[in-house]
Motif scaffolding. Structure first.
Motif, mmCIF file in Angstrom:
data_model
loop_
_atom_site.group_PDB
_atom_site.id
_atom_site.type_symbol
_atom_site.label_atom_id
_atom_site.label_comp_id
_atom_site.label_asym_id
_atom_site.label_seq_id
_atom_site.Cartn_x
_atom_site.Cartn_y
_atom_site.Cartn_z
ATOM 1 N N ILE A 1 0.836 -1.199 0.000
ATOM 2 C CA ILE A 1 0.000 0.000 0.000
ATOM 3 C C ILE A 1 0.869 1.247 0.000
ATOM 4 O O ILE A 1 0.562 2.238 -0.632
ATOM 5 C CB ILE A 1 -0.949 -0.002 1.210
ATOM 6 N N PHE A 2 1.965 1.208 0.742
ATOM 7 C CA PHE A 2 2.945 2.282 0.612
ATOM 8 C C PHE A 2 4.286 1.669 0.239
ATOM 9 O O PHE A 2 4.591 0.545 0.616
ATOM 10 C CB PHE A 2 3.051 3.133 1.885
ATOM 11 N N ARG A 3 5.076 2.406 -0.510
ATOM 12 C CA ARG A 3 6.298 1.847 -1.089
ATOM 13 C C ARG A 3 7.558 2.513 -0.569
ATOM 14 O O ARG A 3 8.644 2.276 -1.085
ATOM 15 C CB ARG A 3 6.239 1.971 -2.615
ATOM 16 N N TYR A 4 7.421 3.324 0.438
ATOM 17 C CA TYR A 4 8.602 3.999 0.955
ATOM 18 C C TYR A 4 9.327 3.132 1.981
ATOM 19 O O TYR A 4 8.784 2.176 2.531
ATOM 20 C CB TYR A 4 8.241 5.350 1.566
ATOM 21 N N GLN A 5 10.588 3.483 2.207
ATOM 22 C CA GLN A 5 11.373 2.938 3.304
ATOM 23 C C GLN A 5 11.820 4.112 4.174
ATOM 24 O O GLN A 5 12.127 5.178 3.667
ATOM 25 C CB GLN A 5 12.639 2.238 2.802
ATOM 26 N N ILE A 6 11.861 3.897 5.478
ATOM 27 C CA ILE A 6 12.406 4.906 6.385
ATOM 28 C C ILE A 6 13.525 4.252 7.183
ATOM 29 O O ILE A 6 13.313 3.233 7.838
ATOM 30 C CB ILE A 6 11.337 5.467 7.334
ATOM 31 N N ILE A 7 14.708 4.830 7.109
ATOM 32 C CA ILE A 7 15.860 4.352 7.861
ATOM 33 C C ILE A 7 16.227 5.402 8.908
ATOM 34 O O ILE A 7 16.451 6.572 8.574
ATOM 35 C CB ILE A 7 17.072 4.102 6.942
ATOM 36 N N PHE A 8 16.268 4.997 10.165
ATOM 37 C CA PHE A 8 16.723 5.871 11.242
ATOM 38 C C PHE A 8 18.191 5.568 11.528
ATOM 39 O O PHE A 8 18.537 4.417 11.810
ATOM 40 C CB PHE A 8 15.930 5.611 12.528
ATOM 41 N N ASN A 9 19.024 6.579 11.456
ATOM 42 C CA ASN A 9 20.416 6.464 11.894
ATOM 43 C C ASN A 9 20.499 7.134 13.256
ATOM 44 O O ASN A 9 20.505 8.359 13.366
ATOM 45 C CB ASN A 9 21.356 7.142 10.893
ATOM 46 N N LYS A 10 20.514 6.330 14.301
ATOM 47 C CA LYS A 10 20.426 6.873 15.649
ATOM 48 C C LYS A 10 21.733 7.502 16.113
ATOM 49 O O LYS A 10 21.734 8.338 17.017
ATOM 50 C CB LYS A 10 19.972 5.777 16.615
ATOM 51 N N GLU A 11 22.847 7.138 15.472
ATOM 52 C CA GLU A 11 24.129 7.713 15.883
ATOM 53 C C GLU A 11 24.254 9.176 15.496
ATOM 54 O O GLU A 11 24.826 9.975 16.226
ATOM 55 C CB GLU A 11 25.287 6.913 15.283
ATOM 56 N N ASN A 12 23.697 9.540 14.319
ATOM 57 C CA ASN A 12 23.781 10.956 13.906
ATOM 58 C C ASN A 12 22.423 11.646 13.909
ATOM 59 O O ASN A 12 22.277 12.739 13.365
ATOM 60 C CB ASN A 12 24.449 11.089 12.528
ATOM 61 N N LEU B 1 17.338 10.793 9.678
ATOM 62 C CA LEU B 1 16.336 9.920 9.078
ATOM 63 C C LEU B 1 16.477 9.995 7.564
ATOM 64 O O LEU B 1 16.581 11.086 6.999
ATOM 65 C CB LEU B 1 14.951 10.378 9.527
ATOM 66 N N THR B 2 16.499 8.839 6.909
ATOM 67 C CA THR B 2 16.528 8.770 5.448
ATOM 68 C C THR B 2 15.203 8.210 4.961
ATOM 69 O O THR B 2 14.776 7.136 5.402
ATOM 70 C CB THR B 2 17.677 7.881 4.953
ATOM 71 N N PHE B 3 14.548 8.928 4.075
ATOM 72 C CA PHE B 3 13.241 8.551 3.526
ATOM 73 C C PHE B 3 13.451 8.221 2.052
ATOM 74 O O PHE B 3 13.913 9.070 1.283
ATOM 75 C CB PHE B 3 12.271 9.719 3.687
ATOM 76 N N ILE B 4 13.152 6.978 1.680
ATOM 77 C CA ILE B 4 13.322 6.528 0.294
ATOM 78 C C ILE B 4 11.958 6.169 -0.269
ATOM 79 O O ILE B 4 11.216 5.414 0.344
ATOM 80 C CB ILE B 4 14.256 5.300 0.205
ATOM 81 N N ASP B 5 11.636 6.704 -1.422
ATOM 82 C CA ASP B 5 10.343 6.437 -2.035
ATOM 83 C C ASP B 5 10.541 6.147 -3.510
ATOM 84 O O ASP B 5 11.613 6.353 -4.075
ATOM 85 C CB ASP B 5 9.407 7.635 -1.853
ATOM 86 N N LYS B 6 9.483 5.651 -4.137
ATOM 87 C CA LYS B 6 9.516 5.327 -5.558
ATOM 88 C C LYS B 6 8.295 5.930 -6.220
ATOM 89 O O LYS B 6 7.167 5.719 -5.771
ATOM 90 C CB LYS B 6 9.528 3.814 -5.760
ATOM 91 N N VAL B 7 8.509 6.708 -7.261
ATOM 92 C CA VAL B 7 7.428 7.256 -8.068
ATOM 93 C C VAL B 7 7.582 6.690 -9.471
ATOM 94 O O VAL B 7 8.543 6.991 -10.168
ATOM 95 C CB VAL B 7 7.468 8.800 -8.100
ATOM 96 N N TYR B 8 6.640 5.832 -9.833
ATOM 97 C CA TYR B 8 6.731 5.097 -11.089
ATOM 98 C C TYR B 8 8.046 4.327 -11.113
ATOM 99 O O TYR B 8 8.300 3.517 -10.253
ATOM 100 C CB TYR B 8 6.537 6.029 -12.284
ATOM 101 N N SER B 9 8.944 4.586 -12.043
ATOM 102 C CA SER B 9 10.195 3.829 -12.110
ATOM 103 C C SER B 9 11.350 4.558 -11.442
ATOM 104 O O SER B 9 12.480 4.054 -11.420
ATOM 105 C CB SER B 9 10.556 3.549 -13.580
ATOM 106 N N ASP B 10 11.103 5.730 -10.911
ATOM 107 C CA ASP B 10 12.180 6.540 -10.340
ATOM 108 C C ASP B 10 12.228 6.419 -8.824
ATOM 109 O O ASP B 10 11.201 6.461 -8.144
ATOM 110 C CB ASP B 10 12.010 8.016 -10.717
ATOM 111 N N ASN B 11 13.437 6.282 -8.290
ATOM 112 C CA ASN B 11 13.646 6.287 -6.854
ATOM 113 C C ASN B 11 14.150 7.659 -6.430
ATOM 114 O O ASN B 11 14.898 8.316 -7.164
ATOM 115 C CB ASN B 11 14.680 5.234 -6.461
ATOM 116 N N PHE B 12 13.745 8.081 -5.250
ATOM 117 C CA PHE B 12 14.311 9.310 -4.705
ATOM 118 C C PHE B 12 14.413 9.162 -3.203
ATOM 119 O O PHE B 12 13.751 8.320 -2.587
ATOM 120 C CB PHE B 12 13.468 10.533 -5.084
ATOM 121 N N LEU B 13 15.291 9.952 -2.603
ATOM 122 C CA LEU B 13 15.420 9.927 -1.152
ATOM 123 C C LEU B 13 15.732 11.328 -0.662
ATOM 124 O O LEU B 13 16.226 12.183 -1.395
ATOM 125 C CB LEU B 13 16.496 8.941 -0.709
ATOM 126 N N TYR B 14 15.392 11.557 0.595
ATOM 127 C CA TYR B 14 15.817 12.780 1.261
ATOM 128 C C TYR B 14 16.169 12.449 2.695
ATOM 129 O O TYR B 14 15.776 11.415 3.233
ATOM 130 C CB TYR B 14 14.748 13.871 1.187
#
Length: 219
Positions: free
Chosen positions: A106-117, A120-133
């Motif tokens: 239902i949702f296609r994103y991944q969220i990675i928490f880096n607790k040392e620094n 948060l990294t948010f990775i999503d996919k729109v159609y065939s393209d991946n993006f992250l912030y």
């Protein structure tokens, strides 16, 4: 507020014989989890038709340095894609197998928490393209309340917060000293086992907890 990234539409299917290049796949292994929590979720995409809410299962992995939050079907999609990435080409049957599991998310994103620094990294996919912030792990101004109830045999306490224009209610277990929960929510003195907004557009409820080490990875 958009929690769900891109929703799955009607699943396509290739009905003719065809050959395609094998999918590219790689993953960065971060560490093994110490806790794995699965949540039943219900998400209302169209607020004018709440009866058409989407449901599924999400996974929260807790590690010493990293956490990951993802739709459980995204994990299954990664497994199928990785398997086919070792082939020189894939056929229609292979491709349809990948589509079948992919369109269950239902949702296609991944969220990675880096607790040392504290990042948060948010990775999503729109159609065939991946993006992250990347962003700092958000801080929540929780209001702790006196109400209690039971979830999965744990006594949980109530907390509330306003975030991104929504009023949220969370139930957390102090017996599990993990200050995280579904999506980006964090900062309570115990694992969040249930959280929902006051309009019931988003609702996550834990259905299992285990401590079997599993790889936390970024695909």
């Amino acid at each position: 507020m958009i929690l769900t990234g891109v929703f799955a539409f009607a699943q396509p299917k290739i009905k003719t014989d065809a050959t395609f290049s094998a999918p590219n796949y790689s993953q960065q292994n971060l560490e093994l989890s110490t806790y794995n929590i699965t949540y039943d979720y219900k998400i209302v995409k169209n607020v004018k038709a709440p009866e058409k809410a989407k449901s599924g299962i999400a996974l929260l992995q807790i590690g010493d340095k990293y956490n990951k939050f993802v739709d459980l079907n995204k994990i299954k999609t990664d497994s199928v894609t990785e398997r086919f990435s070792h082939l020189s080409t894939v056929n229609s049957s292979h491709f349809n197998e990948m589509l079948a599991v992919s369109f269950k998310s239902i949702f296609r994103y991944q969220i990675i928490f880096n607790k040392e620094n504290n990042e948060l990294t948010f990775i999503d996919k729109v159609y065939s393209d991946n993006f992250l912030y990347k962003e700092k792990i958000p801080a929540f101004a929780w209001k702790l309340e006196k109400e209690t109830k039971q979830i999965l045999g744990y006594s949980v306490k109530k907390a509330s917060v306003k975030y991104a224009g929504r009023n949220w209610t969370a139930w957390y277990a102090e017996d599990i000293p993990i200050q995280f929960g579904p999506y980006k929510f964090n900062g309570l003195p115990g694992l969040i086992l249930e959280i929902y907004d006051d309009k019931e557009h988003y609702h996550f409820t834990a259905n299992s907890i285990n401590q079997n080490p599993k790889q936390i990875y970024l695909s």
